[in-house]
Motif scaffolding. Sequence first.
Motif, PDB file in Angstrom:
ATOM      1  N   UNK A   1       8.180  37.616  71.584  1.00 41.10           N
ATOM      2  CA  UNK A   1       9.636  37.530  71.565  1.00 41.10           C
ATOM      3  C   UNK A   1      10.120  37.024  70.212  1.00 41.10           C
ATOM      4  N   UNK A   2       9.484  35.966  69.702  1.00 36.06           N
ATOM      5  CA  UNK A   2       9.892  35.424  68.410  1.00 36.06           C
ATOM      6  C   UNK A   2       9.701  36.464  67.309  1.00 36.06           C
ATOM      7  N   UNK A   3       8.534  37.101  67.264  1.00 34.48           N
ATOM      8  CA  UNK A   3       8.230  38.034  66.177  1.00 34.48           C
ATOM      9  C   UNK A   3       9.149  39.252  66.206  1.00 34.48           C
ATOM     10  N   UNK A   4       9.364  39.813  67.390  1.00 37.17           N
ATOM     11  CA  UNK A   4      10.199  41.009  67.496  1.00 37.17           C
ATOM     12  C   UNK A   4      11.650  40.700  67.132  1.00 37.17           C
ATOM     13  N   UNK A   5      12.125  39.525  67.513  1.00 39.00           N
ATOM     14  CA  UNK A   5      13.484  39.128  67.142  1.00 39.00           C
ATOM     15  C   UNK A   5      13.578  38.812  65.659  1.00 39.00           C
TER      16      UNK A   5
ATOM     17  N   UNK B   1       8.863  49.964  69.603  1.00 38.55           N
ATOM     18  CA  UNK B   1       7.536  49.408  69.836  1.00 38.55           C
ATOM     19  C   UNK B   1       6.683  50.402  70.596  1.00 38.55           C
ATOM     20  N   UNK B   2       5.461  50.567  70.108  1.00 36.47           N
ATOM     21  CA  UNK B   2       4.433  51.255  70.875  1.00 36.47           C
ATOM     22  C   UNK B   2       3.480  50.182  71.379  1.00 36.47           C
ATOM     23  N   UNK B   3       3.180  50.170  72.693  1.00 37.37           N
ATOM     24  CA  UNK B   3       2.259  49.192  73.269  1.00 37.37           C
ATOM     25  C   UNK B   3       1.246  49.904  74.146  1.00 37.37           C
ATOM     26  N   UNK B   4      -0.010  49.581  73.968  1.00 37.11           N
ATOM     27  CA  UNK B   4      -1.065  50.071  74.834  1.00 37.11           C
ATOM     28  C   UNK B   4      -0.795  49.621  76.272  1.00 37.11           C
ATOM     29  N   UNK B   5      -1.209  50.460  77.224  1.00 41.30           N
ATOM     30  CA  UNK B   5      -0.883  50.173  78.630  1.00 41.30           C
ATOM     31  C   UNK B   5      -1.439  48.843  79.123  1.00 41.30           C
ATOM     32  N   UNK B   6      -2.530  48.350  78.519  1.00 38.05           N
ATOM     33  CA  UNK B   6      -3.097  47.077  78.962  1.00 38.05           C
ATOM     34  C   UNK B   6      -2.283  45.880  78.497  1.00 38.05           C
ATOM     35  N   UNK B   7      -1.422  46.091  77.509  1.00 37.84           N
ATOM     36  CA  UNK B   7      -0.685  44.978  76.908  1.00 37.84           C
ATOM     37  C   UNK B   7       0.830  45.093  77.051  1.00 37.84           C
ATOM     38  N   UNK B   8       1.296  46.211  77.587  1.00 37.26           N
ATOM     39  CA  UNK B   8       2.738  46.404  77.739  1.00 37.26           C
ATOM     40  C   UNK B   8       3.354  45.376  78.674  1.00 37.26           C
ATOM     41  N   UNK B   9       2.534  44.820  79.597  1.00 36.06           N
ATOM     42  CA  UNK B   9       3.084  43.818  80.516  1.00 36.06           C
ATOM     43  C   UNK B   9       3.464  42.533  79.806  1.00 36.06           C
ATOM     44  N   UNK B  10       3.034  42.368  78.562  1.00 33.51           N
ATOM     45  CA  UNK B  10       3.434  41.190  77.792  1.00 33.51           C
ATOM     46  C   UNK B  10       4.750  41.421  77.053  1.00 33.51           C
ATOM     47  N   UNK B  11       5.156  42.663  76.984  1.00 33.91           N
ATOM     48  CA  UNK B  11       6.446  43.006  76.381  1.00 33.91           C
ATOM     49  C   UNK B  11       7.520  43.128  77.450  1.00 33.91           C
ATOM     50  N   UNK B  12       7.145  43.623  78.614  1.00 29.21           N
ATOM     51  CA  UNK B  12       8.113  43.876  79.685  1.00 29.21           C
ATOM     52  C   UNK B  12       8.974  42.657  80.023  1.00 29.21           C
ATOM     53  N   UNK B  13       8.403  41.439  80.129  1.00 25.48           N
ATOM     54  CA  UNK B  13       9.236  40.282  80.494  1.00 25.48           C
ATOM     55  C   UNK B  13      10.278  39.901  79.453  1.00 25.48           C
ATOM     56  N   UNK B  14      10.106  40.371  78.212  1.00 27.19           N
ATOM     57  CA  UNK B  14      11.007  39.946  77.129  1.00 27.19           C
ATOM     58  C   UNK B  14      11.849  41.091  76.584  1.00 27.19           C
ATOM     59  N   UNK B  15      11.764  42.255  77.185  1.00 30.03           N
ATOM     60  CA  UNK B  15      12.406  43.424  76.577  1.00 30.03           C
ATOM     61  C   UNK B  15      13.925  43.262  76.467  1.00 30.03           C
ATOM     62  N   UNK B  16      14.521  42.481  77.356  1.00 28.11           N
ATOM     63  CA  UNK B  16      15.965  42.266  77.277  1.00 28.11           C
ATOM     64  C   UNK B  16      16.350  41.234  76.225  1.00 28.11           C
ATOM     65  N   UNK B  17      15.353  40.528  75.691  1.00 27.75           N
ATOM     66  CA  UNK B  17      15.623  39.482  74.709  1.00 27.75           C
ATOM     67  C   UNK B  17      15.496  39.980  73.268  1.00 27.75           C
ATOM     68  N   UNK B  18      14.936  41.170  73.092  1.00 29.62           N
ATOM     69  CA  UNK B  18      14.636  41.643  71.747  1.00 29.62           C
ATOM     70  C   UNK B  18      15.510  42.843  71.410  1.00 29.62           C
TER      71      UNK B  18
END
Length: 537
Positions: free
Chosen positions: A96-100, A107-124
Motif C-alpha cells: 500500500x505504501x509503495x503503490x501510493x 499492476x500485474x500480479x501473479x495469482x499466488x500474490x494477488x491476494x496481497x493486493x486485493x485488500x488494499x486496491x481501494x487505497x491505491x
Amino acid sequence: MHKPLLVTEFLDRARNHYGDAEAVVATTGDRFTYDELGERADRFSAALQKRGLEKGDRVAVLDPNTHYHLEAAYGTMQTGAVHMPLNYRLTPEDFSYMLEDAEVDAIYADYEYADRIEPIRDEVPTETFITNNADAVEGEWEAFEAVLEDAGTDYSRPEMSEDEIITINYTSGTTGDPKGVCRTHRAETIHAYLITAHQELTDDDIYLWTLPMFHVNGWGHIYAVTGIGAKHVCTRGVDAGDIFEAVQTEDISYLCGAPTVLNLLIDYYEETDPETTGANDVRIATAGSAPPEATIRTVEDEFGWYLKHVYGATETGPLITTSDARRTFDDDDAARFAVKKRQGVGFLGTEIRVVDEDGNDVPRDDASIGEIVVRGNQVMEKYWNKPEETEEAFSDRVEGYYHMGDLATVDENGMIAIQDRKKDIIISGGENISSIELEDTLFDHPEVSDVAVIPAPSDEWGETPKAFVVPQSGDPEQPGISADDLVAYTRENLATYKTVREIEFVEELPTTATGKVQKYELRQEEWEEEDRMVGQG
C-alpha cells in the motif's frame, strides 16, 4: 558519436539476431523463442496504452521468476513507462505504501500474490489490475492471456532519453519509510554491460532464475541475458532438488544464489548425491554475506562449479565488485578460497574507495577499517520523492560518492573485505532487514518495555535478527510473555522474512550517559567467537 543507451535495445537485439532461438523455458512448460517473447511484450505494451498509460507512468509487477514478469517488464519499458518490480515477500501494508508513494497506474500480479493486493486496491491510485490466472483470484482482475489477445501488437514507442527514469526498485531503509531507488536507462544499460563482461555471459549460456527478478531487476539479468541472446529458464521459487534437476535437464551453465541457497544445495547434495552438471560447465554468482571457505570448497571441488563472489546494493545497480580476480590465485590452489571470500575489486569503470571518518582513504594494510564509498555509471539517480535522503546518501564522508554503510579493510591488491556495518541493518539470506522496523514492531507489544535488535550469527542464514527485550514486568525471569509469542507477534505484523528469530529477556540494555542504547556492546558479545561482525553464508 553519441548513441542513447536505452533498455529497450536488449530485447530489440535479441529479436533481430536470435528471433528463432529459444528464449524462455516457462514454469508452465511452455517454451518461447525471442520472436514470441517479443510479440508478447508488444501486446502488453499495446494493452497498457489502450488503458490510457503513457510515458513516465508507473507499472508495478508482483511476480516470482516467470515469463510473465519478463513480458510485463519489457512491455512496460517499451512504452516509456516505469517498471516497478515488487518484493513478493512483503505484506499488503508494505505494498500500500509503495503503490501510493510511486502513484502506480497499473499492476500485474501473479495469482499466488494477488491476494496481497486485493485488500488494499481501494487505497491505491491503480485502476488496471492484471493477473495470470483470474479464476484463482478474488476480486475483479483481468486475465493476462485475454489482455494480450485483445490488445494486438500495435503500440507507439515514444522517443526516450537515456537520462530518464525507467525503473524504480523499493528498498527497506534502516529508518523511516521504504525508499524508491530510481534508475535511468543509462544506469541499467551500463550495469548490464558490466555484468555481461564480469559474469562472462555469452549467447550460448542457459541461465537458471533462482535469484528473484524483483531484486534490482534480477541483478540486471533481465537485460543482460536477453541482450546477449542467451536462454532464460524460469522458476517459481528456490527448491534444491528442482535446481539440480534443471541443471541436468536444461543444461544450465549459469545461475545466482545467496549463501543460503548454496547451503540448501549443499544439504541436498549431501543427502541425495545428485548429478551436479548437465552438458555444460556451471558457474554460480553469490552475494549478500561472504560464504565460508568450506561452502566455496564444496561448490567448486565437489559440485564442480565455478563460484564468483560479487557485492553491491540496490542503489548501486547492484553489482560493483567481484572477487573473481584470477591473477591473484590459481584455480587448483586452496588459497583461492580466501580470495573468493572477499568482496573483491571494483567492476570496470567503477571507483571503489574505503575511507575514514574524514573522507581519507585508509591504508592498504588489510587492517585499517573505513566505510566503502562508490562512484560509477551504474549507481542510482536518486530516491523517489526523497531529496534529503538522496543528499545524505551521496555526501556523508565524501561528496559525490554513494555511501554503502559497510565497513571494510583493503589489502595490497585493492581487494576489499567487509568487517562490520555502519547502517542499522541485518542481511539475512540475502534480504535486507531493518532492525529499527523490528524494534518499532516489538515496542508496540504491551509486554515490551524496551528492546534492541541486532544481527546474530547463523550457520543457515549468515546472520539473523535477535532481540534483547526488557519486559514490562522488569523481571527477565518472569517476563509476562514467552519468547515464542513475541516471535509470532513479529510474524503477524511483518513480512515473514523479517521475523525476529531469537529473543533474549534482559533486565536492562547497555546505554551511554545520555541514554542511547549501545548496540555495539550487544553485537560484540554475540560475535566474539567470529572473525568479523558480519554474517558469512
